[in-house]
Enzyme design. Structure first.
Site, mmCIF file in Angstrom:
data_model
loop_
_atom_site.group_PDB
_atom_site.id
_atom_site.type_symbol
_atom_site.label_atom_id
_atom_site.label_comp_id
_atom_site.label_asym_id
_atom_site.label_seq_id
_atom_site.Cartn_x
_atom_site.Cartn_y
_atom_site.Cartn_z
ATOM 1 N N MET A 167 0.852 -1.192 0.000
ATOM 2 C CA MET A 167 0.000 0.000 0.000
ATOM 3 C C MET A 167 0.893 1.249 0.000
ATOM 4 O O MET A 167 0.457 2.341 0.362
ATOM 5 C CB MET A 167 -0.926 -0.018 1.208
ATOM 6 C CG MET A 167 -1.863 -1.225 1.173
ATOM 7 S SD MET A 167 -3.403 -1.004 2.074
ATOM 8 C CE MET A 167 -2.798 -0.775 3.718
ATOM 9 N N GLY A 168 2.150 1.083 -0.411
ATOM 10 C CA GLY A 168 3.039 2.238 -0.556
ATOM 11 C C GLY A 168 3.657 2.680 0.748
ATOM 12 O O GLY A 168 3.650 1.971 1.741
ATOM 13 N N HIS B 189 9.491 -3.480 3.130
ATOM 14 C CA HIS B 189 9.129 -3.689 1.719
ATOM 15 C C HIS B 189 10.390 -3.922 0.880
ATOM 16 O O HIS B 189 10.397 -4.760 -0.025
ATOM 17 C CB HIS B 189 8.407 -2.455 1.154
ATOM 18 C CG HIS B 189 7.099 -2.158 1.802
ATOM 19 N ND1 HIS B 189 6.873 -1.006 2.513
ATOM 20 C CD2 HIS B 189 5.950 -2.856 1.846
ATOM 21 C CE1 HIS B 189 5.632 -1.005 2.961
ATOM 22 N NE2 HIS B 189 5.044 -2.113 2.578
ATOM 23 N N ASP C 212 2.578 -9.322 9.332
ATOM 24 C CA ASP C 212 1.146 -9.599 9.315
ATOM 25 C C ASP C 212 0.940 -11.087 9.040
ATOM 26 O O ASP C 212 0.597 -11.505 7.941
ATOM 27 C CB ASP C 212 0.458 -8.728 8.272
ATOM 28 C CG ASP C 212 -1.047 -8.716 8.501
ATOM 29 O OD1 ASP C 212 -1.538 -9.629 9.196
ATOM 30 O OD2 ASP C 212 -1.713 -7.815 8.000
HETATM 31 O O1 PAF Z 1 -0.167 -5.769 3.513
HETATM 32 C C1 PAF Z 1 -0.578 -4.861 2.774
HETATM 33 O O2 PAF Z 1 0.081 -3.844 2.532
HETATM 34 C C2 PAF Z 1 -1.964 -5.005 2.153
HETATM 35 O O3 PAF Z 1 -2.842 -5.669 3.013
HETATM 36 C C3 PAF Z 1 -1.930 -5.684 0.768
HETATM 37 C C4 PAF Z 1 -1.421 -7.097 0.862
HETATM 38 C C5 PAF Z 1 -1.048 -4.885 -0.180
HETATM 39 C C6 PAF Z 1 -3.348 -5.731 0.190
HETATM 40 O O4 PAF Z 1 -3.872 -4.456 0.031
#
Ligand code: PAF
Length: 284
Positions: free
Chosen positions: A30-31, A37, A150
């Site tokens: 989600m940026g 990331h 998560d």
């Molecule tokens: O973990 C996240 O950032 C979001 O839940 C995902 C997997 C991109 C789905 O919108």
């Protein structure tokens, strides 16, 4: 690095890559990209010919009182992070591109969601599953990379991939932490300065739990109490949950055995943080 905002254009390019037998590694985000990331991107880079990152703050997975509007966004910076980590394609669709009309099908996740974040965020994992089913069909990856911070999301994605027969390998990637142990998160920027000082207590509490388990404690309630007292002593945050389950099934246990997750969510003023530890017990 190419940036796509249009679904059809990205699919055309991906199909061409597939014709050329190039493998596609995919990192959905989600940026507001951080080192967590970046770690997923690096992993994808090592294992695939083409790396695709999507940046889409998915409104469907936010409840009415959650932080969809205030969720941090910085596409300029995200592009630099992706470029520095040798990403090939960014997919950056608008909400209208992803959800152009009222849906004719709704996705409801019926397992692994009535505990942890799923319990206090009704509909959240339905939104996650919906967007991922769409994104998987758009990006058509061979491998998809998800952070274990998560862990419930990873368990749900595992269900989505299996139930819908996506020919995708799910790659769970360990949580990346700040030096003081706080799990990296886009939401950490919303912590007040004193909360930022207190927040590492979440991971410290989890480590105390692990220590107790390694020393032979098998009663889940005792473990929860250890973590609860520690976090309450060390922070002004409000504990949302501290729970222990089998992993990835997320079933309750009377006595700890096999692979387990200890997961915690703590609410601070403007942000709710989650963290967990997965422990493989030798007593199976
Ligand atoms: O973990 C996240 O950032 C979001 O839940 C995902 C997997 C991109 C789905 O919108």
């Amino acid at each position: 690095m190419k940036i796509f905002t249009n679904i059809k254009e990205l699919q055309t390019d991906i199909l061409q890559c597939k014709k050329e037998s190039k493998s596609i590694g995919y990192v959905p985000t989600m940026g507001y990209l951080h080192e967590g990331h970046a770690y997923l991107m690096d992993q994808a880079r090592k294992e695939n010919d083409i790396v695709v990152v999507s940046i889409f703050v998915n409104p469907l997975q936010f409840g009415p009182n959650e932080d969809f509007e205030s969720y941090p966004r910085d596409f300029e910076r995200d592009q630099l992070v992706a470029q520095n980590h040798h990403v090939d394609y960014i997919f950056y669709p608008s909400v209208d591109e992803m959800y152009p009309n009222q849906p004719s099908v709704s996705v409801s996740v019926v397992d692994r969601t009535d505990v942890l974040c799923g319990k206090s965020r009704p509909g959240h994992f339905d939104g996650v599953a919906t967007v991922l089913i769409k994104l998987f069909n758009i990006v058509m990856p061979d491998k998809a990379y998800f952070g274990m911070k998560d862990a419930q999301q990873v368990a749900v994605v595992d269900g989505v991939i299996n139930d819908f027969n996506f020919p995708i390998e799910l790659v769970p990637v360990e949580t990346v932490r700040e030096e003081d142990g706080l799990a990296k998160s886009s939401r950490n920027v919303n912590l007040l300065p004193e909360e930022r000082v207190q927040a590492p207590a979440i991971y410290q509490g989890l480590k105390l739990a692990k220590e107790a388990i390694v020393n032979g404690e098998t009663d889940p309630n005792k473990i929860v109490n250890i973590v609860e007292s520690y976090i309450n002593d060390q922070t002004k945050g409000t504990i949302d949950y501290i729970e222990i389950y089998s992993y990835p099934e997320l079933r309750e246990m009377d006595k700890l055995t096999g692979k387990i997750i200890i997961a915690v969510a703590v609410k601070f003023n403007n942000v709710r943080l989650i963290d967990n530890l997965i422990i493989q017990l030798k007593n199976e």
